[in-house]
Write a protein that holds these residues in place. Structure first.
Motif, short mmCIF file in Angstrom:
data_model
loop_
_atom_site.label_atom_id
_atom_site.label_comp_id
_atom_site.label_asym_id
_atom_site.label_seq_id
_atom_site.Cartn_x
_atom_site.Cartn_y
_atom_site.Cartn_z
N UNK A 110 -15.39 5.81 -6.10
CA UNK A 110 -15.82 5.07 -7.29
C UNK A 110 -15.99 3.61 -6.91
N UNK A 111 -17.09 3.02 -7.32
CA UNK A 111 -17.38 1.62 -7.08
C UNK A 111 -17.57 0.90 -8.40
N UNK A 112 -17.04 -0.35 -8.44
CA UNK A 112 -17.18 -1.20 -9.62
C UNK A 112 -17.70 -2.54 -9.15
N UNK A 113 -18.70 -3.04 -9.85
CA UNK A 113 -19.27 -4.35 -9.55
C UNK A 113 -19.18 -5.22 -10.80
N UNK A 114 -19.25 -6.53 -10.59
CA UNK A 114 -19.11 -7.49 -11.69
C UNK A 114 -20.34 -8.39 -11.75
N UNK A 115 -20.84 -8.55 -12.94
CA UNK A 115 -21.96 -9.41 -13.27
C UNK A 115 -23.29 -8.82 -12.77
N UNK A 116 -23.31 -8.31 -11.55
CA UNK A 116 -24.49 -7.67 -11.02
C UNK A 116 -24.06 -6.55 -10.10
N UNK A 117 -24.95 -5.59 -9.92
CA UNK A 117 -24.57 -4.38 -9.19
C UNK A 117 -24.29 -4.64 -7.72
N UNK A 118 -24.84 -5.66 -7.20
CA UNK A 118 -24.60 -5.95 -5.78
C UNK A 118 -23.26 -6.60 -5.52
N UNK A 119 -22.59 -7.11 -6.58
CA UNK A 119 -21.29 -7.79 -6.43
C UNK A 119 -20.18 -6.76 -6.60
N UNK A 154 -20.15 3.35 -10.75
CA UNK A 154 -20.84 4.54 -10.27
C UNK A 154 -19.88 5.37 -9.43
N UNK A 155 -20.28 6.67 -9.10
CA UNK A 155 -19.39 7.58 -8.43
C UNK A 155 -20.21 8.53 -7.55
N UNK A 156 -19.55 8.99 -6.49
CA UNK A 156 -20.12 10.03 -5.64
C UNK A 156 -18.97 10.91 -5.15
N UNK A 157 -19.31 12.08 -4.57
CA UNK A 157 -18.28 13.07 -4.24
C UNK A 157 -18.52 13.63 -2.84
N UNK A 158 -17.45 14.30 -2.35
CA UNK A 158 -17.50 15.00 -1.07
C UNK A 158 -16.46 16.12 -1.12
N UNK A 159 -16.86 17.30 -0.62
CA UNK A 159 -15.95 18.45 -0.62
C UNK A 159 -14.89 18.22 0.44
N UNK A 160 -13.65 18.46 0.04
CA UNK A 160 -12.50 18.30 0.96
C UNK A 160 -11.60 19.51 0.78
N UNK A 161 -12.15 20.67 1.16
CA UNK A 161 -11.43 21.92 0.95
C UNK A 161 -11.34 22.65 2.28
N UNK A 171 -22.03 12.81 -1.25
CA UNK A 171 -23.17 13.18 -2.07
C UNK A 171 -23.91 11.92 -2.49
N UNK A 172 -24.93 12.09 -3.19
CA UNK A 172 -25.68 10.93 -3.68
C UNK A 172 -24.88 10.22 -4.77
N UNK A 173 -25.09 8.89 -4.92
CA UNK A 173 -24.45 8.10 -5.97
C UNK A 173 -25.08 8.45 -7.31
N UNK A 174 -24.23 8.38 -8.30
CA UNK A 174 -24.77 8.44 -9.64
C UNK A 174 -25.41 7.10 -9.96
N UNK A 175 -26.15 7.05 -10.99
CA UNK A 175 -26.75 5.78 -11.41
C UNK A 175 -25.66 4.84 -11.95
N UNK A 176 -25.87 3.52 -11.89
CA UNK A 176 -24.90 2.52 -12.40
C UNK A 176 -24.78 2.63 -13.91
N UNK A 177 -23.53 2.63 -14.34
CA UNK A 177 -23.24 2.59 -15.77
C UNK A 177 -22.64 1.22 -16.11
N UNK A 178 -23.22 0.54 -17.09
CA UNK A 178 -22.74 -0.79 -17.47
C UNK A 178 -21.52 -0.67 -18.39
N UNK A 179 -20.53 -1.52 -18.09
CA UNK A 179 -19.30 -1.58 -18.90
C UNK A 179 -19.21 -2.99 -19.46
#
Length: 1014
Positions: A110-119, A154-161, A171-179
């Motif tokens: 999971x990634x979180x950015x502030x003010x802009x997606x690149x931060x 945003x979030x992405x996943x990987x199998x760890x089984x 996996x691919x990232x989901x699109x950015x969701x603004x909070x």
């Protein structure tokens, strides 16, 4: 777009034979499919089918190796993103679509950015097992208030089984969701976020300040301390507070102000809570197997005001029974034991507040946590003065239940005896070797002997032992001196210790035996608490017995021998130097068969009565260290060493004196000057009283100061800043108390000072005294003045001694006519006041003396002093019987005569012929006849004459224009005579003729001419 070919193939193979997709599959392995695809019933058919299937599948597996090399990816899908403003928390919900497995372990980034997606400000990997159609949750707390700035997630996943090959790609990232939290800021307004934030002590806090247009010059303070702000954009700034501290339960104020703001002052409260502590010393125990009493130390209270946070709560959870109970107290809880209770308990104690939880665990066996109740029915019986028996009972669970009991015996809160006893139901113990007349406290406690957990509370009892006779003889010493043929002895004894007295000492018995006369003995009884007795004895030898007595009997006796030579020992005194903690006393033994030695000491004083202390030592001792809390610096102490013989007598062998610490003298000697001459004088001073000395006097320093002075060669010369000369002389002999100063100048002033010298220093630096040498001729003047002064004093003393005699001889008192005895002979017929007239006297001659100008005299006597004119010219007045014969007269001085007597005619002058003499004093009566007149016959004739002929006529001392008798003026008027200066009055006989006075003669006063006058 369609599903990838590799993915479809993988799913197909997984359904047919999961082993094919397993990386551990070998050619000889056989896949077993379920009944939906292949069913092998006959054994032969299964063998044939198995061979055919292997031939078909193995090439397929080989061809799939390249296909299976592609990653197995599952992309998550965000369902919802919410915000909790009070907690500044972001909640994320997502799922994993296209999941065909019942459960699969996956890792989500999971990634979180502030003010802009690149931060990017936060990256976190979250692992979780994922089921088909499961909604996953995750939350994140933001340091920066969410109201002030937008965030993106945003979030992405990987199998760890373990069922699948390890994945090396996400996996691919989901699109950015603004909070974000929508907050509108009006112009000229200020907003602070978060409001009333609650944090733990030591945390870092970031606060946000939002402001609208037209607002500038913003400043914020934390409890009057300015806060640094970090600008995010034109209308948002951050305030970072690091490691915040707890100030009080009401929180810490944060205030901001700005220009053009609607509210001049805007603020919020930061609530800082104490850190929740983990409970300590958590334990549980039982006394009756019905309840468990659990206790712990709660730590600091984290409650805050304004309902921001209550005190932490405590709860107990028992895992075996699954019971959960909330405690009503901060430090204890009572847990009820059920009838079917288990023996083992596993407790979890949890402390919780709004910010965190803290927990501790405890597991124990119930039978091992038994806290016994204290013993009961404790009794104690005193058997004697040294023995006592103690009994007690315990709470037991049966005869097979063994308890261990601990006993303690205390005296004055100090344990003097301890013992352990094993008991079932009751126990007893005998205390021996006790001290008589002593208070004791005994106590007992018990515990489980098989599984010791802790001791029970104490059960205690107090008792006292009875008295017994004293077991030790008193420690006795004496001070002896001889005076007027007698021995004076003061006996001293130390009080017995409590362990020696065995009770309260009531009195002391003293028996004095005369060894020279054994039949003679004296008995003295001294009541306690006295510790001494003074005796007066003759010079015989005595044996003295001293015992201490209480209500149970007497102690062993102390014996002391007083020989006839005691008190006469002459021993030279030695000086010793003490230390801060005392004196080291050493001596040389005088004999080899000494029983021991006694060292006594006392503060130095001329008085024989002092607080005498002593110390008894063995025969092989020749030194000792004497210490005492009573020793003080600057005080002199005297020590004596006595040798005790086997006959119990003592002989003085050493005298020593010294100070623990010498001090410089506090005052100088009083100096006087004697034998002062023009060229020298002598300084004298008295010696110091030994009991007032703060150190041993080793000598004196004499200081002499003058403007111009010649120092003696033995002295030291110093020029002072005022150009005067200072001479210093040392006197090394402490017994010398005089000093002669010579070679001085006459009529000069010298200053002097005498100070004592000790090992601790000199006396105080006081003001110099002055002395002036006399003139060289002054002693000659004294030789003249002193004898003259002595003579004058002798004359004054002699005159004073002869004053009465001189007064009687030179100026006797004039008699008062009113008190004269002659008035008793006169019987006045006319005057009731008995005024004596001149006619009552019969003088032979009357002499009038004229007044002339001359020096004035002063009368001295019983009358008052006044000025009188000196008489210069006598006048003679003959009687009627004979013109030439003298007639005696008597004069009186009357100072109290008044005008009324003159007006009544009781005064007058006796006129007669006046005759001048060459010396202005006439003698009209021969001496032989004057003697007859003044004799006794004259007074007799006065008494025998008729009353009419013996009346007296007074001459008034008041001024009068005419002189004479008023009675004779009618027939023989006299010549006018001026009488204004008469001061004397006289009495003449009535029969005296009154011839007229000559006009040429002006009598001023009258006197009598007696026989013998020339």
């Amino acid at each position: 777009m369609g599903e990838p070919r590799a993915s479809v193939l993988r799913r197909l193979l997984a359904l047919l034979c999961p082993a094919l997709v397993s990386p551990t599959l070998k050619p000889q392995d056989v896949c077993q499919t379920n009944a939906a695809y292949l069913t092998v019933r006959p054994m032969a058919f299964s063998v044939v089918l198995h061979s055919v299937f292997l031939l078909a599948v193995l090439p397929l597996r080989a061809s799939l190796t390249e296909v299976l090399g592609e990653p197995f990816q599952l992309t998550p899908e965000i369902l919802n993103v919410t915000v909790e403003s009070k907690l500044q928390q972001v909640n994320l919900q997502w799922t994993v679509p296209n999941l065909t497995h019942q459960e699969l372990n996956m890792v989500f980034q999971i990634e979180i950015s502030r003010m802009k997606t690149s931060n990017i400000i936060w990256v976190e990997n979250h692992s979780a097992p994922v089921k088909w159609n499961q909604v996953l949750h995750w939350n994140w707390k933001s340091e920066v208030p969410l109201e002030c700035v937008a965030h993106f997630i945003r979030i992405r996943a990987m199998v760890d089984d373990a069922k699948y090959p390890p994945q090396r790609s996400w996996s691919s990232w989901t699109s950015w969701e603004e909070v974000s939290v929508q907050v509108s800021v009006e112009p000229n307004t200020l907003l602070i976020f978060p409001e009333d934030k609650l944090v733990e002590e030591g945390s870092n806090v970031t606060m946000c300040l939002m402001y609208g247009q037209y607002v500038y010059n913003i400043s914020c303070k934390l409890q009057e301390k300015p806060i640094h702000r970090e600008q995010l954009d034109s209308h948002v700034s951050l305030m970072k507070l690091n490691n915040v501290v707890f100030r009080n339960i009401r929180g810490t104020n944060i205030n901001c102000q700005a220009m053009n703001a609607t509210k001049k002052l805007l603020g919020t409260v930061l609530f800082v809570s104490k850190i929740l502590e983990e409970p300590k010393n958590f334990s549980c125990e039982t006394q009756d197997f019905k309840t468990l009493k659990c206790s712990w130390e709660p730590g600091v209270d984290t409650a805050l005001a304004w309902d921001q946070q209550d005190s932490q709560t405590y709860s107990l959870y028992e895992s075996f029974s699954g019971r959960h109970e909330l405690s009503d107290h901060r430090n204890s809880h009572t847990w009820q034991i059920t009838k079917d209770s288990q023996e083992t308990y596993n407790f979890t104690l949890t402390a919780e507040n709004n910010l965190r939880k803290r927990s501790v665990n405890l597991i124990f066996n119930l039978t091992h946590r038994v806290h016994q109740k204290p013993p009961h029915d404790v009794t104690l019986e005193t058997l004697s003065a040294t023995e006592a028996n103690m009994t007690w009972k315990v709470y037991s669970r049966g005869d097979n239940y063994m308890l261990l009991c601990q006993l303690e015996l205390q005296h004055e809160r100090e344990v003097i005896h301890a013992h352990n006893v094993s008991v079932h139901v009751s126990g007893n113990y005998l205390f021996s070797d006790l001290e008589p007349d002593t208070e004791y406290e005994t106590r007992v406690r018990c515990a489980d002997a098989n599984h010791f957990w802790k001791w029970s509370d104490w059960a205690q009892k107090e008792f006292s032992t009875p008295e017994a006779a004293p077991s030790q003889a008193p420690d006795v010493w004496r001070h002896v001196w001889s005076e007027n043929g007698s021995h004076f002895m003061t006996l001293f004894w130390k009080p017995l210790l409590k362990s020696q007295a065995n009770g309260k000492i009531v009195f002391y018995d003293i028996v004095v035996e005369n060894q020279d006369r054994p039949t003679e003995s004296e008995h003295y009884r001294v009541q306690a608490p006295a510790l001494g007795k003074q005796l007066r004895l003759d010079l015989s030898s005595y044996k003295i017995h001293i015992t201490a007595n209480n209500r149970m009997g007497a102690s062993p006796e102390s014996v002391m021998i007083l020989s006839n030579d005691s008190g006469h020992e002459e021993v030279r005194e030695k000086r010793i130097k003490g230390r801060k903690d005392g004196f080291h006393i050493s001596w040389e033994p005088s004999s080899r068969d000494a029983l021991g030695y006694v060292v006594d000491w006392c503060e130095h004083s001329r008085d024989r009565h002092c607080d005498l202390q002593w110390k008894k030592l063995g025969p092989n001792t020749t030194s000792t260290m004497v210490t005492s809390d009573a020793f003080k610096p600057g005080i002199r102490y005297n020590f004596r060493v006595f040798e005790r013989s086997w006959q119990q007598d003592a002989h003085l062998i050493e005298r020593q004196t010294g100070y623990t610490q010498e001090r410089a003298p506090l005052e100088n000697p009083k100096v006087s000057v004697s034998n002062s001459t023009p060229n020298s004088f002598i300084l004298n001073w008295p010696g110091y009283a030994s009991n007032f000395q703060s150190a041993f006097i080793e000598g004196y320093h004499v200081y002499l100061k003058s403007k111009d002075m010649q120092c003696h060669p033995k002295g030291r010369r110093t020029i002072l800043p005022d150009m005067s000369v200072l001479c210093e002389y040392d006197i090394e002999d402490p017994e010398q108390k005089t000093f002669t100063v010579g070679n001085l100048q006459p009529e000069s002033t010298y200053e002097y000072l005498v100070v004592p010298n000790t090992s601790a220093g000199l006396g105080p630096n006081e003001t110099f005294a002055q002395v002036t040498t006399p003139d060289e001729n002054s002693h000659r003047l004294l030789q003249i003045i002193l004898p003259m002064t002595l003579c004058v004093l002798l004359i004054i003393v002699a005159c004073y001694w002869k004053s009465q005699w001189v007064k009687e001889k030179c100026y006797p008192d004039i008699p008062n006519p009113y008190k004269s005895s002659i008035l008793s002979l006169i019987k006045s017929k006319k005057n009731p006041h008995l005024i004596m007239h001149v006619k009552d006297c019969i003088p032979d001659v009357l002499e009038v003396i004229n007044k002339v100008e001359g020096p004035k005299t002063q009368r001295i006597g019983s009358g008052k002093a006044h000025a009188e004119d000196v008489p210069s010219k006598p006048l003679s007045v003959p009687t009627e019987n004979s013109s030439s014969g003298p007639v005696p007269c008597v004069f009186f001085e009357n100072f109290t005569y008044d005008q009324s007597a003159f007006d009544s005619g009781s005064h007058g002058l006796v006129p007669g012929p006046l005759k001048d003499t060459p010396f202005q004093l006439g003698l009209l009566t021969p001496p032989d006849k004057l003697l007859n007149v003044l004799g006794k016959d004259y007074m007799k004739s006065l008494a025998e004459s008729p009353t009419e002929e013996t009346s007296l006529i007074y001459v008034s001392q008041l001024a009068s224009p005419m002189c004479g008798d008023k009675d004779s003026l009618a027939t023989n008027p006299p010549l006018p005579v001026h009488c204004s200066e008469y001061k004397m009055q006289m009495a003449v006989p009535g029969r005296l003729a009154s011839p007229a006075l000559s006009e040429n003669n002006n009598p001023t006063s009258r006197t009598l001419s007696g026989q013998g006058e020339q």
